[in-house]
Each structure stands twice: as C-alpha cells, then as structure tokens.
Design an enzyme around this catalytic site. Structure first.
Site, PDB file in Angstrom:
ATOM      1  N   ASP A  12     -14.513  38.934 -27.178  1.00 39.76           N
ATOM      2  CA  ASP A  12     -13.513  39.220 -28.214  1.00 39.76           C
ATOM      3  C   ASP A  12     -12.204  38.568 -27.802  1.00 39.76           C
ATOM      4  OD1 ASP A  12     -12.812  41.044 -30.689  1.00 39.76           O
ATOM      5  OD2 ASP A  12     -11.152  41.225 -29.286  1.00 39.76           O
ATOM      6  N   GLU A  60      -7.903  38.067 -28.718  1.00 43.95           N
ATOM      7  CA  GLU A  60      -6.676  38.371 -29.459  1.00 43.95           C
ATOM      8  C   GLU A  60      -5.886  37.076 -29.566  1.00 43.95           C
ATOM      9  OE1 GLU A  60      -6.324  41.163 -30.941  1.00 43.95           O
ATOM     10  OE2 GLU A  60      -8.087  42.013 -29.966  1.00 43.95           O
ATOM     11  N   HIS A  71      -7.797  46.662 -31.015  1.00 44.57           N
ATOM     12  CA  HIS A  71      -7.193  45.336 -31.086  1.00 44.57           C
ATOM     13  C   HIS A  71      -6.759  44.831 -29.703  1.00 44.57           C
ATOM     14  CE1 HIS A  71      -7.307  45.059 -35.436  1.00 44.57           C
ATOM     15  NE2 HIS A  71      -6.792  46.257 -35.509  1.00 44.57           N
ATOM     16  N   ASP A  94     -12.394  45.982 -27.390  1.00 49.52           N
ATOM     17  CA  ASP A  94     -13.174  45.594 -28.565  1.00 49.52           C
ATOM     18  C   ASP A  94     -14.503  44.969 -28.152  1.00 49.52           C
ATOM     19  OD1 ASP A  94     -11.005  46.505 -29.924  1.00 49.52           O
ATOM     20  OD2 ASP A  94     -10.592  44.657 -31.018  1.00 49.52           O
TER      21      ASP A  94
END
Length: 567
Positions: free
Chosen positions: A23, A25, A164, A169
């Site tokens: 994952d 960001e 987030h 995540d």
C-alpha cells in the site's frame, strides 16, 4: 494408460505462492504530478507473515494540507526520510519473485512503475492481484455496501483498522486477501490459474448472444438492451457502439448484474449520434425517461436536493427538492446527508438561525440555547432586529453565491486547531464537510453561469482534424453535428443553429435540462481545444468564487460531485 498431468498443467497452488501485499500513500492521484510519501508492504506465504517493510519517503515538494489531514503525514516528517532512489532498491528486493497484491492495484502499481523508471530501473512486469476486483466477484451487496478497504476489513474481521497509513492498510489488505482466499477455496479455486479464470468467467448464455451486436453501427451513439417484451433493461453509450456491446459477451465485462441483464436481453437497439457529447446527453435523457432496472446512476434526476434561504422576515436554511426563480440556494446535492453536511459548514461560520418556527418581529418568542452559546443573534426574542439579522443573511447569501471565504476561513481555523491537537480523524471530518460545501457552491456557480446563457455554439477538434459542433441553449444541448476533415465548417454552423431545438426556460436553477446534462456540457466546453464559435449573452462566474477553492480542497480520491475544470 492415461497421461499424468504435469505440475505446470495443474497450476500453482495459492498456498505455495509468496505474496507481497503493498500500500502507498502519495501527495496526489497521478504519478505524473504526485509523489510517494510512504510505502508499506507485508510478505505472506501459506497464510503466514514472512516479513514487513515500512518507510516514509522524502518528497521534493511540500505535502498538501489536504493530504496531511487525510493521512497525518506532514512535510516535516519527511525531511529526514530516505529519498525514493534509496527506498526503491529495498522494495524491489523485498518483492522479488512474489506476486504483488494491492487494493485497487492499478493505482499502486502505476506509482511503483513510475518510481522504478525515475530511479533508472527497468519497469517491472509484476504478476499481481487486485483485491477490489476479486471482492466484486465474491462479496455480495447484502454483505457489504461497497468494496472499500475499510468495509471489507470489517466484513472479514481484520484486527487492523485502515487509517490511510501504508503499513496499517497493507496489514488490513492481508486479512482481506486471506478472507477472499477462504471463500474461493469453498468454490474449488485453489490455484492462481483457477483464480484468473474465475475472475474472467463468461457464461455460455452470454457467449450465445454475441450476435446481438452484429448489426450495430460502429460510430458514436446510444445502445438500449431490451427484453422479449421490448422493455428497456439497460442504456449505455460509446464512441463505437458495436465494439462496446460486444464486450458485454466477453470476459472484459466483470459486473455480475450485467451478466444477469444479458441473460434477459433479446435485442439491442442503437441510436446513432453526431459525436460523443450528443451520445452522453441522449443516454442521460433516455435513462431518466425509461428508468431501466440495470442502470444505477442518473435514473432519478428529480431527486436532487438543494438548500435555500426561506422568504420571510428572518430567513433560515431549508432543504428542498425543487426551486423557483429568484431564490438564494446552494446545490444541487446528491443526497440529504451531503446537504446536511454543507448546512453544518455554513452554520459553523455564520449565525443563521436554526429553528424551524416562522418568526415575526411582532410576536417575540423565547430564545433557545444557541443564543446563549453565541451561535445565534436571537431574532426570536427581539435581541436582533430585521435589519441586523439581514446583515447575517446577506453574508450567508454572498457565501452561497459568491465568495465562500467566511466558511472556508472559519472551518480552516477549526481544522488547524484539531490537527495541532493530533485529532486527525475529527479534522478530516471537518475537512470533508468544508470540501462538500465548496463543491456544492462551485457546482451552483458553474450551473448558474451556463444556464443563464441564451445560446452557445462551440466546436471541438476531432482526432482526424475535423470538428464536432454543439449548440447549447440555457444549459441544454439542442443541436449537434460532426464536420469531416477538409470541409469548411462555417456553413455547417449556420445549418446546425437553424435546425436547433427551441428552448423555453422553466423556473429554477436548471431551466432547460437536468443537472447532469448541463454538467456534462460544461465539462465538454472546458476540454482542451474546444472553441467558442458564437456566444449570445454573457458566460462568467465570480472571480473570487468557490470553484478554485473547491479544487484546492478536493482529495485525490474524490469522485462524487466533481468540480468542472477551469481551463
């Protein structure tokens, strides 16, 4: 003696494969304009965690405030973090030989491929799985309203709550992956080859109906699937109708409800259009007219919600479904919840009364607790005159129709205070409330500007150097044509105007078309290369209005109530 199948023919068991669940960001929604701020990855095999990787990534530009509110990642946190060219070798080694897994894999893989390329590495061709795509085949709507990571994590009982942040995540996605694998095992799917075939499964009934697309035109237009009695089942649009309809009978159409629709369909009707905009508009009108059972969007344009200022000595905000002329309003909203959130944003900034009683200066009534809290001037008991309260309403009217600065400043201060106290979740809620308000104000200003114009004639260049012509009156598409390459378009302009539908505007914010139609037209007019050929009247919106502010506060994943581009 029968030949024994080889291991390759049997497939690779999911339990024997190594998966790296990843994952990211980022500072935005596109690798062309945004950067990675954090990578989280979990390596698993046979249901066991083999290792984890988590790191912040130093960026070359500041982290947008909206991203900080969403993720809690600040520019200061990244100052001492390793740069992307230090992180990528570690990740490439960590994921070597594994099957990559991500929730909405195209997003994460797009950034990872761009990152590898920018660091001078060959772009990897990762074998990958997308938990969103698998969940859409496995999870029913009764179990979960959507396939968001938070919804699926709750469904499968993940101890990790998505927040987030990359590693959290990724851990939640591991639990979702294992939950999906358990269900797939009950369906007899044990290898990755079985899984890919299952994801691309097409029923024999779908394949048998491929002939329904044979006689359709190849150009742009609208297609209508009908059952044996002629009832419309589904309305769609495409730049090439024959090609698009054929996809409904192949593995490229993954939606389960479309397979149900195709099973009922007995014929497909086609309506040819001059260009893509005309096709999109006709699709919206036909969906609103027929309300086909397999169309989920655009079926009920009359259900739009507005906030309006009431017409009385002490006006208040009222939620309504329809509007007449001459009223101050905000919207439209796609739901009552969105309208309530926008109303809360406005009331947090301006002391507009919140009681629903019709007040008159001749009959004072007792004030409520909001007056004692300083959130209302108490016009009910005479502490605020009609003129004094009128100044509050004038400010609210300006914030709704012009400059939203009072709302933006008040909620911006609240967001900053909550973020300083590390109350990021509450700050995110306020930020979403502000973004919803700004989107609604921006939509209102765009719609009002376009629907005021008696006539616009515009031309968009085509791929083969021709022109697509559109005539718009009061926000309604009334005529369309496509001019081939090498032909003088001026006579075509005269002809398309002469043949245009006559429009008699009705009362309200969208006097001649649905909100969706006017917004589609607005986005088409704002597309690169579109030229205004003729303009009757004035087409403008406030220089210090809500449009720019709405774009600045929008999150990368905002897809509802889109703000039109400003180009």
């Amino acid at each position: 003696m029968p030949r024994q199948a080889s291991l390759a023919e049997l497939g690779r068991p999911l339990s024997d494969l190594t998966f790296v669940v990843v994952d990211l960001e980022t500072t935005g929604g596109s690798p062309a304009t945004a950067e990675i701020t954090e990578i989280g990855a979990v390596k698993v095999r046979g249901g066991q965690v083999l290792g984890e990787m988590s790191t912040l990534v130093r960026t070359t530009s500041p982290v947008p405030a909206a991203i900080t509110v969403l993720t809690g990642i600040t520019t200061a946190m990244l100052v001492t973090a390793p740069a992307l060219d230090e992180v990528m070798p570690t990740f490439l080694e960590f994921s070597r030989g594994a099957v990559l897994v991500a929730h909405n894999a195209p997003f994460d893989l797009g950034f990872l491929r761009a990152a590898a390329q920018s660091c001078g590495y060959p772009v990897p061709s990762w074998e990958h799985l997308d938990t969103v795509r698998i969940a859409r085949r496995v999870v029913t709507r009764d179990e979960s309203p959507d396939c968001r990571l938070s919804s699926l994590a709750a469904l499968f009982g993940s101890p990790t709550r998505p927040n987030h942040r990359a590693l959290a995540d990724a851990r939640a996605t591991v639990d979702v992956l294992h939950g999906l694998f358990e269900r797939l095992g009950n369906l007899g799917i044990s290898t990755i080859e079985d899984l890919r075939e299952y994801s691309a499964r097409v029923s024999p009934a779908q394949r048998r109906k491929r002939h329904l697309a044979d006689d359709l035109p190849t150009g742009p237009g609208v297609y209508i699937f009908r059952d044996g009695s002629g009832r419309p089942l589904y309305v769609g649009t495409s730049r090439s109708m024959r090609s698009r309809v054929r996809n409904y009978f192949t593995a490229s159409e993954p939606r389960t409800r479309m397979a149900e629709m195709v099973a009922l369909a007995e014929r497909v009707d086609a309506i040819g259009c001059a260009h893509a905009l005309e096709a999109q508009v006709r699709e919206l009108r036909l969906i609103a007219q027929y309300k086909p059972p397999y169309n989920r969007r655009s079926r009920n344009p009359e259900r739009a919600v507005y906030l309006r200022l009431t017409d009385e000595p002490f006006p208040r905000l009222s939620r309504v479904r329809s509007l007449g002329d001459g009223v101050t309003y905000l919207g439209p909203f796609t739901s009552t919840r969105a309208a309530d959130e926008a109303q809360a944003a406005l009331l947090a900034a301006l002391p507009v009364r919140q009681c629903t009683t019709r007040l008159t200066p001749r009959r004072p009534t007792a004030a409520c607790v909001l007056a004692e809290l300083g959130r209302c001037g108490a016009p009910c008991d005479g502490r605020q005159s009609v003129a004094e309260y009128g100044a509050v309403i004038d400010a609210a009217r300006d914030a709704m129709t012009g400059d939203p600065a009072p709302v933006q400043d008040a909620l911006g201060r609240q967001i900053a205070q909550l973020a300083a106290q590390q109350r990021y979740e509450e700050a995110g809620e306020v930020r979403d409330r502000l973004a919803g308000y700004l989107r609604a104000a921006a939509r209102r200003q765009r719609l009002a500007a376009l629907t005021r114009v008696p006539e616009i004639v515009a031309a968009a260049p085509t791929a083969d150097a021709g022109w697509d012509l559109s005539v718009i009156r009061h926000g309604r598409l009334v005529s369309a044509a496509s001019v081939p390459r090498g032909i003088d378009p001026r006579p075509w302009v005269d002809a398309v105007v002469a043949s245009a539908e006559t429009v008699r505007p009705a009362p309200g914010p969208t006097p001649a078309a649905s909100v969706e139609e006017t917004e589609r037209i607005g986005r088409w007019l704002a597309a690169p290369g579109v030229r205004l050929v003729r303009l009757e009247g004035e087409w403008s919106w406030p220089a210090h209005g809500a449009i720019r502010a709405a774009q600045r506060f929008a999150r990368p994943d905002d897809s509802h109530d889109p703000v039109w581009p400003t180009s």
